[in-house]
Motif scaffolding. Structure first.
Motif, PDB file in Angstrom:
ATOM      1  N   THR A   6       0.858  -1.521  -0.245  1.00 15.47           N
ATOM      2  CA  THR A   6       0.310  -0.051   0.022  1.00 15.47           C
ATOM      3  C   THR A   6       0.531   1.361   0.559  1.00 15.47           C
ATOM      4  O   THR A   6       1.789   1.463   0.381  1.00 15.47           O
ATOM      5  N   ASP A   7       0.026   2.175  -0.018  1.00 16.74           N
ATOM      6  CA  ASP A   7       0.930   3.567  -0.687  1.00 16.74           C
ATOM      7  C   ASP A   7       1.488   4.231   1.004  1.00 16.74           C
ATOM      8  O   ASP A   7       2.023   5.199   1.660  1.00 16.74           O
ATOM      9  N   GLU A   8       1.462   3.255   2.270  1.00 16.27           N
ATOM     10  CA  GLU A   8       2.082   3.808   3.226  1.00 16.27           C
ATOM     11  C   GLU A   8       2.806   3.148   3.389  1.00 16.27           C
ATOM     12  O   GLU A   8       3.347   3.273   4.968  1.00 16.27           O
ATOM     13  N   CYS A   9       3.696   2.296   2.181  1.00 15.43           N
ATOM     14  CA  CYS A   9       4.949   2.309   2.740  1.00 15.43           C
ATOM     15  C   CYS A   9       6.176   3.348   3.209  1.00 15.43           C
ATOM     16  O   CYS A   9       5.778   4.674   2.239  1.00 15.43           O
ATOM     17  N   ILE A  10       7.241   2.800   3.488  1.00 13.86           N
ATOM     18  CA  ILE A  10       7.614   4.059   4.288  1.00 13.86           C
ATOM     19  C   ILE A  10       9.230   3.224   3.089  1.00 13.86           C
ATOM     20  O   ILE A  10      10.428   3.632   4.096  1.00 13.86           O
ATOM     21  N   ASN A  11       9.082   2.256   2.296  1.00 13.72           N
ATOM     22  CA  ASN A  11      10.490   2.082   1.871  1.00 13.72           C
ATOM     23  C   ASN A  11      11.829   1.725   2.059  1.00 13.72           C
ATOM     24  O   ASN A  11      12.506   1.989   2.174  1.00 13.72           O
ATOM     25  N   CYS A  12      11.576   0.933   3.221  1.00 16.93           N
ATOM     26  CA  CYS A  12      12.461   0.920   4.647  1.00 16.93           C
ATOM     27  C   CYS A  12      13.232  -0.448   4.127  1.00 16.93           C
ATOM     28  O   CYS A  12      14.374  -0.985   4.721  1.00 16.93           O
ATOM     29  N   ASP A  13      12.790  -1.211   2.478  1.00 15.35           N
ATOM     30  CA  ASP A  13      13.755  -2.272   2.372  1.00 15.35           C
ATOM     31  C   ASP A  13      13.101  -3.228   2.947  1.00 15.35           C
ATOM     32  O   ASP A  13      13.964  -4.724   3.173  1.00 15.35           O
ATOM     33  N   ALA A  14      12.900  -3.727   3.744  1.00 10.78           N
ATOM     34  CA  ALA A  14      12.582  -4.884   5.264  1.00 10.78           C
ATOM     35  C   ALA A  14      12.724  -6.261   3.758  1.00 10.78           C
ATOM     36  O   ALA A  14      13.034  -7.337   4.419  1.00 10.78           O
ATOM     37  N   CYS A  15      11.699  -5.686   2.826  1.00  8.49           N
ATOM     38  CA  CYS A  15      10.613  -6.848   2.647  1.00  8.49           C
ATOM     39  C   CYS A  15      11.158  -7.551   1.337  1.00  8.49           C
ATOM     40  O   CYS A  15      11.068  -8.550   1.219  1.00  8.49           O
ATOM     41  N   ILE A  16      12.021  -6.804   0.649  1.00  8.28           N
ATOM     42  CA  ILE A  16      12.830  -6.952  -0.342  1.00  8.28           C
ATOM     43  C   ILE A  16      13.836  -9.097  -1.052  1.00  8.28           C
ATOM     44  O   ILE A  16      13.368  -9.397  -1.169  1.00  8.28           O
ATOM     45  N   SER A  17      14.483  -8.629   0.125  1.00  4.28           N
ATOM     46  CA  SER A  17      15.356  -9.351   0.800  1.00  4.28           C
ATOM     47  C   SER A  17      14.632 -10.276   1.266  1.00  4.28           C
ATOM     48  O   SER A  17      15.093 -12.417   1.311  1.00  4.28           O
ATOM     49  N   GLU A  18      13.264 -10.385   1.825  1.00  3.11           N
ATOM     50  CA  GLU A  18      12.663 -12.032   2.180  1.00  3.11           C
ATOM     51  C   GLU A  18      11.551 -13.048   0.975  1.00  3.11           C
ATOM     52  O   GLU A  18      10.960 -13.808   1.467  1.00  3.11           O
ATOM     53  N   CYS A  19      12.199 -12.240  -0.213  1.00  4.31           N
ATOM     54  CA  CYS A  19      10.897 -12.519  -1.119  1.00  4.31           C
ATOM     55  C   CYS A  19      11.201 -13.860  -1.569  1.00  4.31           C
ATOM     56  O   CYS A  19      12.343 -13.452  -2.232  1.00  4.31           O
ATOM     57  N   PRO A  20      10.879 -14.776  -1.841  1.00  4.60           N
ATOM     58  CA  PRO A  20      11.760 -16.241  -2.472  1.00  4.60           C
ATOM     59  C   PRO A  20      11.941 -16.316  -4.086  1.00  4.60           C
ATOM     60  O   PRO A  20      12.193 -16.746  -4.765  1.00  4.60           O
ATOM     61  N   ASN A  21       9.996 -14.722  -4.632  1.00  5.56           N
ATOM     62  CA  ASN A  21      10.218 -14.959  -5.969  1.00  5.56           C
ATOM     63  C   ASN A  21      10.279 -13.666  -6.609  1.00  5.56           C
ATOM     64  O   ASN A  21      10.995 -13.732  -7.282  1.00  5.56           O
TER      65      ASN A  21
END
Length: 116
Positions: A6-21
């Protein structure tokens, strides 16, 4: 169903490395189906579209991290729950109501992406 950010994202980068796809991209980043997958050349997406897996596609957002729905499997086949949602500090990784899929479809998508 796939997830979205969502547009509430703070662009912290926590999610990107967690995605296996490798379905999550930085704001304003071009993306391709072949990024970290077995896909190459002309392929048919799970939603039935024929695409060039190696082509660079326009970013889906220029302000926030984004998830490519055709690459999101809710981590099925890898983890018990979506990892992006687990690590997001502001809870902005949520189900994408426009991309409803069964567990079977998500597992088929995992095989499509990774050949496993």
């Amino acid at each position: 169903m796939a997830l979205l950010i969502t547009d509430e994202c703070i662009n912290c980068d926590a999610c990107i490395s967690e995605c296996p796809n490798n379905a999550i991209y930085e704001p304003d980043q071009e993306w391709s189906y072949s990024d970290e997958t077995v896909l190459s050349g002309t392929v048919t997406t799970p939603s039935g579209n024929e695409v060039d897996a190696d082509a660079e596609n326009e970013p889906l957002s220029d302000e926030f991290y984004f998830i490519v729905a055709d690459k999101c499997t809710e981590c099925k086949g890898f983890h018990d729950k979506p990892q992006c949602a687990s690590v997001c500090p502001v809870d902005c990784c949520v189900p994408d109501e426009d991309h409803e899929e069964t567990e079977e479809q998500l597992l088929e998508k995992k095989v499509w992406l990774h050949g496993e």
